[in-house]
Design a protein around this motif. Structure first.
Motif: not given
Ligand SMILES: [Mg+2]
Ligand SMILES: Nc1ncnc2c1ncn2[C@@H]1O[C@H](COP(=O)(O)OP(=O)(O)O)[C@@H](O)[C@H]1O
Length: 236
Positions: A43, A85, A161-162
């Motif tokens: 991140t 995220e 992000d994810e």
């Molecule tokens: Mg992360």
């Protein structure tokens, strides 16, 4: 020349050295993933690329120019878009208003409505729910909305992000189907995931981050076959 060229990037939180001088490249039209355990610095890397965190050292070149010292809005304007995220949907705004927010810096009305149509085409669910507030959506729908909002800025480099985080298996499958579709349409993607198998299966190349350092990089197929990567990240 790569679309994104990162050299020696370091990112610190006060005395904590979260990213310790990494090199990475992403070619135009390529899907590249950055995998690694919780706390590896994934991140932090994406936030630094988007301009949300300053580089303590190193350089970021994008489309041939140094962007290392550009603020976040200036990077957004030239096409660097982060899907954060935890998704970052505005819970009190409707789906349609959330999507509008993605286009806030654009003035080309015709282009904006074409892109809105494109996003609703990718995510018919968002079209059905366009008048509902973001907060009433399921986790999977919020992830779609977050991705759709990023697409409304007409990005050239999408930092994800994810996208699978916290989603039920079916929702994960759906979001990755869409990611592959966007990639097939030519988008350049840097994908961060703890779900290494899914990320590698959707990418051309991958980097493995450990403790803020890149410890492996290769074609995704080679990483999927690597005994070290399999043991550490693929549960095999
Ligand atoms: Mg992360
Ligand atoms: N705001 C912060 N302040 C201090 N340390 C942080 C902060 N955010 C992340 N870290 C630390 O930086 C490291 C990398 O975190 P992060 O980039 O979030 O990892 P990942 O996304 O790979 O899970 C971790 O050790 C984490 O504890």
């Amino acid at each position: 020349m790569s679309l994104l060229e990162v050299q020696g990037l370091a990112v610190h939180y006060g005395g904590i050295r979260a990213v310790k001088g990494i090199d990475l490249q992403v070619e135009e039209g390529e899907v590249v993933c950055l995998i690694g355990a919780n706390g590896a610095g994934k991140t932090t890397t994406l936030r630094a690329l988007a301009g949300l965190l300053p580089a303590a050292a190193g350089s970021i070149r994008y489309a041939g120019s140094a962007v290392t010292d550009l603020p976040v809005h200036a990077r957004a304007r030239i096409g660097i878009s982060l899907v954060p995220e935890g998704r970052g949907v505005f819970p009190r705004l409707t789906v349609a208003e959330n999507l509008d927010m993605g286009a806030y810096s654009r003035r080309d009305r015709a282009g904006i409505s074409a892109d809105l149509e494109h996003v609703y085409g990718l995510f018919p669910r968002l079209y059905e729910r366009r008048a509902q507030t973001g907060g009433t959506l399921s986790g999977g729908e919020q992830q779609m909305l977050s991705l759709g909002r990023a697409l409304m800025s007409r990005p050239r480099l999408l930092l994800l992000d994810e996208p699978s985080m916290g989603l039920a298996p079916l929702a994960v499958q759906k979001i990755f189907e869409t990611i592959r579709l966007i990639a097939d349409q030519g988008m350049t993607l840097l994908l961060v995931e703890q779900n290494a198998r899914l990320a590698l299966e959707s990418s051309r190349r991958g980097y493995v981050l450990e403790g803020g350092c890149i410890v492996h990089q290769d074609d995704a197929a080679a990483l999927l076959a690597s005994p070290k990567v399999r043991a550490a990240y693929l549960g095999a």
